[in-house]
Design a protein around this motif. Structure first.
Motif, PDB file in Angstrom:
ATOM      1  N   ALA A 189      -1.690   8.426 -15.526  1.00 37.99           N
ATOM      2  CA  ALA A 189      -0.432   7.791 -15.916  1.00 37.99           C
ATOM      3  C   ALA A 189      -0.670   6.898 -17.119  1.00 37.99           C
ATOM      4  CB  ALA A 189       0.130   6.974 -14.761  1.00 37.99           C
ATOM      5  N   THR A 190       0.290   6.911 -18.048  1.00 32.39           N
ATOM      6  CA  THR A 190       0.236   6.023 -19.203  1.00 32.39           C
ATOM      7  C   THR A 190       1.548   5.250 -19.274  1.00 32.39           C
ATOM      8  OG1 THR A 190       1.089   7.745 -20.706  1.00 32.39           O
ATOM      9  CG2 THR A 190      -1.314   7.514 -20.529  1.00 32.39           C
ATOM     10  N   GLY A 191       1.459   3.994 -19.715  1.00 32.23           N
ATOM     11  CA  GLY A 191       2.640   3.162 -19.895  1.00 32.23           C
ATOM     12  C   GLY A 191       2.708   2.674 -21.324  1.00 32.23           C
ATOM     13  N   SER A 192       3.907   2.313 -21.767  1.00 35.17           N
ATOM     14  CA  SER A 192       4.094   1.957 -23.163  1.00 35.17           C
ATOM     15  C   SER A 192       4.950   0.710 -23.327  1.00 35.17           C
ATOM     16  CB  SER A 192       4.758   3.132 -23.891  1.00 35.17           C
ATOM     17  OG  SER A 192       4.983   2.819 -25.247  1.00 35.17           O
ATOM     18  N   TRP A 193       4.858   0.106 -24.503  1.00 33.34           N
ATOM     19  CA  TRP A 193       5.639  -1.071 -24.860  1.00 33.34           C
ATOM     20  C   TRP A 193       7.128  -0.784 -24.830  1.00 33.34           C
ATOM     21  CZ3 TRP A 193       8.905  -0.419 -28.896  1.00 33.34           C
ATOM     22  CH2 TRP A 193       8.646   0.661 -29.725  1.00 33.34           C
ATOM     23  N   ASP A 194       7.520   0.512 -25.005  1.00 32.97           N
ATOM     24  CA  ASP A 194       8.946   0.845 -25.037  1.00 32.97           C
ATOM     25  C   ASP A 194       9.532   1.100 -23.649  1.00 32.97           C
ATOM     26  OD1 ASP A 194       7.890   3.322 -24.417  1.00 32.97           O
ATOM     27  OD2 ASP A 194       8.787   4.364 -26.124  1.00 32.97           O
ATOM     28  N   GLY A 195       8.752   0.828 -22.595  1.00 34.33           N
ATOM     29  CA  GLY A 195       9.251   0.958 -21.237  1.00 34.33           C
ATOM     30  C   GLY A 195       9.121   2.343 -20.637  1.00 34.33           C
ATOM     31  N   THR A 196       8.388   3.230 -21.279  1.00 34.18           N
ATOM     32  CA  THR A 196       8.228   4.573 -20.724  1.00 34.18           C
ATOM     33  C   THR A 196       6.881   4.721 -20.017  1.00 34.18           C
ATOM     34  OG1 THR A 196       7.350   5.449 -22.792  1.00 34.18           O
ATOM     35  CG2 THR A 196       9.710   5.709 -22.427  1.00 34.18           C
ATOM     36  N   VAL A 197       6.907   5.529 -18.958  1.00 34.27           N
ATOM     37  CA  VAL A 197       5.690   5.912 -18.243  1.00 34.27           C
ATOM     38  C   VAL A 197       5.648   7.425 -18.228  1.00 34.27           C
ATOM     39  CG1 VAL A 197       4.531   5.950 -15.996  1.00 34.27           C
ATOM     40  CG2 VAL A 197       5.591   3.844 -16.813  1.00 34.27           C
ATOM     41  N   ARG A 198       4.484   7.963 -18.539  1.00 33.85           N
ATOM     42  CA  ARG A 198       4.311   9.413 -18.523  1.00 33.85           C
ATOM     43  C   ARG A 198       3.189   9.777 -17.576  1.00 33.85           C
ATOM     44  NH1 ARG A 198       6.039   8.050 -23.569  1.00 33.85           N
ATOM     45  NH2 ARG A 198       7.648   9.368 -24.484  1.00 33.85           N
ATOM     46  N   LEU A 199       3.400  10.858 -16.838  1.00 33.10           N
ATOM     47  CA  LEU A 199       2.393  11.387 -15.924  1.00 33.10           C
ATOM     48  C   LEU A 199       1.813  12.651 -16.533  1.00 33.10           C
ATOM     49  CD1 LEU A 199       4.393  10.934 -12.633  1.00 33.10           C
ATOM     50  CD2 LEU A 199       2.575   9.486 -13.503  1.00 33.10           C
ATOM     51  N   TRP A 200       0.491  12.705 -16.596  1.00 34.87           N
ATOM     52  CA  TRP A 200      -0.205  13.787 -17.285  1.00 34.87           C
ATOM     53  C   TRP A 200      -1.167  14.504 -16.348  1.00 34.87           C
ATOM     54  CZ3 TRP A 200       1.067  14.261 -22.411  1.00 34.87           C
ATOM     55  CH2 TRP A 200       1.633  13.153 -23.043  1.00 34.87           C
ATOM     56  N   ASN A 201      -1.403  15.766 -16.652  1.00 34.63           N
ATOM     57  CA  ASN A 201      -2.520  16.488 -16.063  1.00 34.63           C
ATOM     58  C   ASN A 201      -3.696  16.225 -16.999  1.00 34.63           C
ATOM     59  OD1 ASN A 201      -4.542  18.449 -15.627  1.00 34.63           O
ATOM     60  ND2 ASN A 201      -3.047  19.823 -14.688  1.00 34.63           N
ATOM     61  N   PRO A 202      -4.725  15.514 -16.551  1.00 38.70           N
ATOM     62  CA  PRO A 202      -5.820  15.170 -17.452  1.00 38.70           C
ATOM     63  C   PRO A 202      -6.691  16.369 -17.841  1.00 38.70           C
ATOM     64  CG  PRO A 202      -6.317  14.428 -15.248  1.00 38.70           C
ATOM     65  CD  PRO A 202      -4.912  14.944 -15.222  1.00 38.70           C
ATOM     66  N   LEU A 203      -6.568  17.468 -17.115  1.00 40.74           N
ATOM     67  CA  LEU A 203      -7.358  18.659 -17.445  1.00 40.74           C
ATOM     68  C   LEU A 203      -6.720  19.494 -18.547  1.00 40.74           C
ATOM     69  CD1 LEU A 203      -8.260  19.727 -13.800  1.00 40.74           C
ATOM     70  CD2 LEU A 203      -9.589  18.317 -15.374  1.00 40.74           C
ATOM     71  N   THR A 204      -5.369  19.453 -18.633  1.00 36.54           N
ATOM     72  CA  THR A 204      -4.668  20.281 -19.618  1.00 36.54           C
ATOM     73  C   THR A 204      -3.931  19.463 -20.674  1.00 36.54           C
ATOM     74  OG1 THR A 204      -2.622  20.342 -18.322  1.00 36.54           O
ATOM     75  CG2 THR A 204      -4.282  22.062 -17.867  1.00 36.54           C
TER      76      THR A 204
END
Length: 70
Positions: free
Chosen positions: A8-23
């Motif tokens: 998971a990554t979070g940002s200053w603009d209020g967004t959170v993204r969930l990623w597959n770290p393998l792809t």
């Protein structure tokens, strides 16, 4: 997140993204929070904890709207 590897990554603009770290592909559409995201954590049970502004949010799944918990 359902037994899949996830990051998971979070940002200053209020967004959170969930990623597959393998792809490096997104697992779900970005989640939007009302303030800058300071920290994110994935729990062993698949929940997502997000600190945004002065609030802490607990998201049970990537498709659930966030709500304040503390």
């Amino acid at each position: 997140m359902s037994g899949r590897p996830a990051a998971a990554t979070g940002s200053w603009d209020g967004t959170v993204r969930l990623w597959n770290p393998l792809t490096a592909q997104l697992l779900a559409p970005p989640l939007h929070f009302p303030a800058q995201v300071h920290a994110v954590a994935l729990t062993p049970t698949g929940h997502l904890a997000v600190a945004a502004g002065p609030d802490l949010f607990l998201v049970p799944s990537p498709t659930t709207e966030p709500g304040p918990r503390a």
